[in-house]
Scaffold this motif. Structure first.
Motif, PDB file in Angstrom:
ATOM      1  N   VAL A 155       1.161  -1.300   0.056  1.00 57.03           N
ATOM      2  CA  VAL A 155      -0.065   0.022  -0.330  1.00 57.03           C
ATOM      3  C   VAL A 155       1.129   1.058   0.031  1.00 57.03           C
ATOM      4  O   VAL A 155       1.096   1.919  -0.735  1.00 57.03           O
ATOM      5  CB  VAL A 155      -1.280  -0.120   0.927  1.00 57.03           C
ATOM      6  CG1 VAL A 155      -1.452   1.736   1.267  1.00 57.03           C
ATOM      7  CG2 VAL A 155      -1.869  -1.274   1.187  1.00 57.03           C
ATOM      8  N   ARG A 156       2.152   0.986   0.893  1.00 52.63           N
ATOM      9  CA  ARG A 156       2.633   2.378   0.551  1.00 52.63           C
ATOM     10  C   ARG A 156       3.701   2.598  -0.524  1.00 52.63           C
ATOM     11  O   ARG A 156       3.437   3.864  -0.737  1.00 52.63           O
ATOM     12  CB  ARG A 156       4.143   1.785   1.930  1.00 52.63           C
ATOM     13  CG  ARG A 156       4.997   3.720   1.904  1.00 52.63           C
ATOM     14  CD  ARG A 156       6.159   2.941   2.963  1.00 52.63           C
ATOM     15  NE  ARG A 156       5.230   3.418   4.048  1.00 52.63           N
ATOM     16  CZ  ARG A 156       5.144   3.819   5.035  1.00 52.63           C
ATOM     17  NH1 ARG A 156       5.575   5.680   4.636  1.00 52.63           N
ATOM     18  NH2 ARG A 156       4.264   4.167   6.468  1.00 52.63           N
ATOM     19  N   ILE A 157       3.817   0.983  -1.569  1.00 55.71           N
ATOM     20  CA  ILE A 157       4.649   2.241  -2.819  1.00 55.71           C
ATOM     21  C   ILE A 157       3.286   2.564  -3.371  1.00 55.71           C
ATOM     22  O   ILE A 157       3.406   3.210  -4.825  1.00 55.71           O
ATOM     23  CB  ILE A 157       5.404   0.536  -3.502  1.00 55.71           C
ATOM     24  CG1 ILE A 157       6.025   0.153  -2.457  1.00 55.71           C
ATOM     25  CG2 ILE A 157       5.405   0.628  -4.350  1.00 55.71           C
ATOM     26  CD1 ILE A 157       6.336  -1.197  -2.705  1.00 55.71           C
ATOM     27  N   ALA A 158       2.296   2.040  -3.586  1.00 50.60           N
ATOM     28  CA  ALA A 158       1.037   2.291  -4.555  1.00 50.60           C
ATOM     29  C   ALA A 158       0.621   3.778  -4.313  1.00 50.60           C
ATOM     30  O   ALA A 158       0.776   4.606  -5.500  1.00 50.60           O
ATOM     31  CB  ALA A 158       0.037   1.604  -4.257  1.00 50.60           C
ATOM     32  N   ILE A 199      -2.503   4.389  -6.239  1.00 48.17           N
ATOM     33  CA  ILE A 199      -2.802   3.756  -5.553  1.00 48.17           C
ATOM     34  C   ILE A 199      -4.244   2.646  -6.339  1.00 48.17           C
ATOM     35  O   ILE A 199      -4.360   1.714  -5.952  1.00 48.17           O
ATOM     36  CB  ILE A 199      -4.183   4.571  -4.332  1.00 48.17           C
ATOM     37  CG1 ILE A 199      -4.904   3.656  -3.296  1.00 48.17           C
ATOM     38  CG2 ILE A 199      -4.721   5.355  -5.666  1.00 48.17           C
ATOM     39  CD1 ILE A 199      -3.665   2.926  -2.219  1.00 48.17           C
ATOM     40  N   GLU A 200      -4.157   3.231  -7.563  1.00 41.73           N
ATOM     41  CA  GLU A 200      -5.329   2.537  -8.839  1.00 41.73           C
ATOM     42  C   GLU A 200      -4.079   0.981  -8.960  1.00 41.73           C
ATOM     43  O   GLU A 200      -4.984   0.249  -9.126  1.00 41.73           O
ATOM     44  CB  GLU A 200      -5.794   3.070  -9.284  1.00 41.73           C
ATOM     45  CG  GLU A 200      -6.499   4.424  -9.532  1.00 41.73           C
ATOM     46  CD  GLU A 200      -5.891   5.545  -8.918  1.00 41.73           C
ATOM     47  OE1 GLU A 200      -6.645   7.052  -7.963  1.00 41.73           O
ATOM     48  OE2 GLU A 200      -4.420   5.689  -8.832  1.00 41.73           O
ATOM     49  N   ASN A 201      -2.726   1.237  -8.801  1.00 40.30           N
ATOM     50  CA  ASN A 201      -1.810   0.054  -8.983  1.00 40.30           C
ATOM     51  C   ASN A 201      -2.270  -1.471  -8.287  1.00 40.30           C
ATOM     52  O   ASN A 201      -2.445  -2.202  -8.623  1.00 40.30           O
ATOM     53  CB  ASN A 201      -0.746   0.446  -8.638  1.00 40.30           C
ATOM     54  CG  ASN A 201       0.316   1.371  -8.985  1.00 40.30           C
ATOM     55  OD1 ASN A 201      -0.796   1.659 -10.483  1.00 40.30           O
ATOM     56  ND2 ASN A 201       1.305   1.855  -9.290  1.00 40.30           N
ATOM     57  N   ILE A 202      -3.325  -1.399  -6.917  1.00 31.31           N
ATOM     58  CA  ILE A 202      -4.209  -2.371  -6.104  1.00 31.31           C
ATOM     59  C   ILE A 202      -5.147  -2.442  -6.604  1.00 31.31           C
ATOM     60  O   ILE A 202      -5.989  -2.025  -6.932  1.00 31.31           O
ATOM     61  CB  ILE A 202      -3.725  -1.981  -5.032  1.00 31.31           C
ATOM     62  CG1 ILE A 202      -2.579  -1.602  -4.444  1.00 31.31           C
ATOM     63  CG2 ILE A 202      -4.522  -2.622  -4.086  1.00 31.31           C
ATOM     64  CD1 ILE A 202      -2.242  -1.848  -3.008  1.00 31.31           C
ATOM     65  N   ARG A 203      -5.530  -3.274  -7.482  1.00 33.35           N
ATOM     66  CA  ARG A 203      -6.237  -4.233  -7.880  1.00 33.35           C
ATOM     67  C   ARG A 203      -7.335  -5.544  -7.499  1.00 33.35           C
ATOM     68  O   ARG A 203      -6.565  -6.693  -7.125  1.00 33.35           O
ATOM     69  CB  ARG A 203      -6.196  -4.136  -9.552  1.00 33.35           C
ATOM     70  CG  ARG A 203      -5.526  -2.749 -10.436  1.00 33.35           C
ATOM     71  CD  ARG A 203      -5.314  -2.631 -11.859  1.00 33.35           C
ATOM     72  NE  ARG A 203      -4.900  -1.576 -12.160  1.00 33.35           N
ATOM     73  CZ  ARG A 203      -4.418  -1.107 -13.126  1.00 33.35           C
ATOM     74  NH1 ARG A 203      -4.825  -2.266 -14.458  1.00 33.35           N
ATOM     75  NH2 ARG A 203      -3.904  -0.226 -14.099  1.00 33.35           N
ATOM     76  N   PHE A 248      -5.062  -9.607  -3.973  1.00 33.21           N
ATOM     77  CA  PHE A 248      -5.275  -8.468  -5.432  1.00 33.21           C
ATOM     78  C   PHE A 248      -4.024  -8.622  -5.275  1.00 33.21           C
ATOM     79  O   PHE A 248      -3.019  -9.928  -5.816  1.00 33.21           O
ATOM     80  CB  PHE A 248      -4.796  -6.465  -4.092  1.00 33.21           C
ATOM     81  CG  PHE A 248      -3.854  -7.176  -3.637  1.00 33.21           C
ATOM     82  CD1 PHE A 248      -2.887  -6.340  -3.701  1.00 33.21           C
ATOM     83  CD2 PHE A 248      -4.354  -7.134  -1.720  1.00 33.21           C
ATOM     84  CE1 PHE A 248      -1.567  -6.233  -3.435  1.00 33.21           C
ATOM     85  CE2 PHE A 248      -2.198  -6.744  -1.118  1.00 33.21           C
ATOM     86  CZ  PHE A 248      -1.313  -6.794  -1.893  1.00 33.21           C
ATOM     87  N   ARG A 249      -4.112  -8.197  -6.646  1.00 29.07           N
ATOM     88  CA  ARG A 249      -3.632  -8.158  -7.494  1.00 29.07           C
ATOM     89  C   ARG A 249      -2.306  -6.362  -7.865  1.00 29.07           C
ATOM     90  O   ARG A 249      -2.493  -5.272  -7.293  1.00 29.07           O
ATOM     91  CB  ARG A 249      -3.605  -8.170  -9.716  1.00 29.07           C
ATOM     92  CG  ARG A 249      -3.692  -9.741  -9.412  1.00 29.07           C
ATOM     93  CD  ARG A 249      -4.946  -9.615 -10.944  1.00 29.07           C
ATOM     94  NE  ARG A 249      -3.728  -9.450 -11.819  1.00 29.07           N
ATOM     95  CZ  ARG A 249      -3.823  -8.989 -12.680  1.00 29.07           C
ATOM     96  NH1 ARG A 249      -5.221  -7.877 -13.107  1.00 29.07           N
ATOM     97  NH2 ARG A 249      -2.673  -8.727 -13.702  1.00 29.07           N
ATOM     98  N   TYR A 250      -1.276  -6.749  -8.156  1.00 28.54           N
ATOM     99  CA  TYR A 250      -0.496  -5.033  -9.006  1.00 28.54           C
ATOM    100  C   TYR A 250      -0.181  -4.620  -9.736  1.00 28.54           C
ATOM    101  O   TYR A 250       0.552  -5.555 -10.400  1.00 28.54           O
ATOM    102  CB  TYR A 250       0.873  -5.181  -7.659  1.00 28.54           C
ATOM    103  CG  TYR A 250       1.129  -3.902  -6.909  1.00 28.54           C
ATOM    104  CD1 TYR A 250       0.984  -3.254  -6.311  1.00 28.54           C
ATOM    105  CD2 TYR A 250       2.317  -3.380  -8.393  1.00 28.54           C
ATOM    106  CE1 TYR A 250       1.612  -1.550  -5.578  1.00 28.54           C
ATOM    107  CE2 TYR A 250       2.637  -2.031  -7.922  1.00 28.54           C
ATOM    108  CZ  TYR A 250       1.686  -1.375  -6.890  1.00 28.54           C
ATOM    109  OH  TYR A 250       2.708   0.170  -7.004  1.00 28.54           O
TER     110      TYR A 250
END
Length: 289
Positions: free
Chosen positions: A33-36, A41-45, A81-83
């Motif tokens: 989450v910190r990286i996203a 933040i939408e990178n976490i899908r 989740f997917r990144y």
């Protein structure tokens, strides 16, 4: 532990299933989450959190940014989740700093020091199917890109991308425009409406993975059969029919050749009508020779 093996430097296309009752896995969720937050933040899908009572956590406003702090992550439940991240959005320095702080990495690596890689089995099925369709017709994935980018803009719009399928007469795509749209959406990782050269690099990475898989197989055969790969084909096609289906291929390669690496993707590369024949085997031999 889990954190030490977390793919912090390249989480792209990875699917995560985290048990939040375990401290390390809660911390892993927080790290991603910190990286996203520093990338998008939408990178976490495709996220879901199943709570211990089998109910689903309600993500009313997406992934909570508070989860960037480990103590804010729920302490129970199964989080999946997917990144996905566009190359243009990758914050390598952020990933490196988090890897040092949270996972014990000791490195000063920069983006140009990373060998980016994509596993064929981690990408969505529609991207994998498109990749193999390309590789049956072209020497490398860039030939499709260059054909679509006839104005040398360095990016592909959906119209550019879709026009090539009719030119190549790939009927399964021409007759299903929704499939073309889905492939384009998956390649357009930052949702900009265009596929850049860097985003297309995902297919180049898949091509590297496929070539390595073939070379590793033939390296094994070179040792086992003293360089006689035709003898290996005779053992694979033990019935002498001249072709073999996917199930028989995987069984023969493991049980007769004694090779246990990834071979399903190799089959897909050279199969015709669901079978690999001696012509396909010669195509594979060419990589080694």
């Amino acid at each position: 532990g889990y954190l030490a093996s977390l793919p912090i430097f390249q989480p792209e296309d990875c699917s995560f299933e985290l048990d939040l009752s375990i401290w390390e896995e809660r911390t892993a969720a927080s790290v991603l989450v910190r990286i996203a937050m520093q990338e998008k933040i939408e990178n976490i899908r495709d996220y879901a959190l199943v709570l211990p009572d089998e109910t689903h956590f309600q993500f009313e406003q997406g992934i909570p940014v508070q989860w960037a702090q480990p103590e804010e992550v729920p302490q129970d439940g199964k989080l999946s989740f997917r990144y996905i991240c566009s190359p243009e959005d990758q914050a390598v320095t952020v990933r490196r700093d988090i890897a040092r702080k949270r996972a014990g990495w000791n490195t000063n690596i920069e983006a140009d020091g990373i060998t980016w890689w994509t596993s064929l089995v981690e990408v969505p099925d529609c991207v994998q199917d498109f990749f193999f369709q390309c590789m049956r017709h072209f020497k490398d994935p860039d030939e499709f890109f260059n054909m679509a980018d006839d104005k040398d803009q360095g990016t592909l719009s959906y119209t550019d991308f879709a026009s090539v399928f009719a030119q190549l007469e790939w009927q399964s795509y021409v007759e299903d425009t929704e499939l073309i749209k889905e492939v384009f959406r998956q390649l357009d990782t930052n949702n900009s409406g265009e596929v850049s050269q860097d985003e297309w690099g995902r297919l180049r990475q898949m091509w590297k993975e496929l070539r390595l898989s073939i070379l590793e197989l033939f390296q094994h055969l070179d040792r086992t059969y003293n360089g006689d790969s035709d003898a290996a084909w005779s053992d694979i096609d033990s019935s002498g029919r001249g072709s073999i289906d996917a199930h028989s291929w995987q069984t023969a390669v493991s049980q007769r050749l004694g090779y246990f690496g990834p071979v399903a993707t190799i089959f897909r590369y050279v199969e015709k009508g669901g079978f690999v024949n001696s012509e396909g085997w010669r195509t594979l031999k060419a990589f080694w020779q």
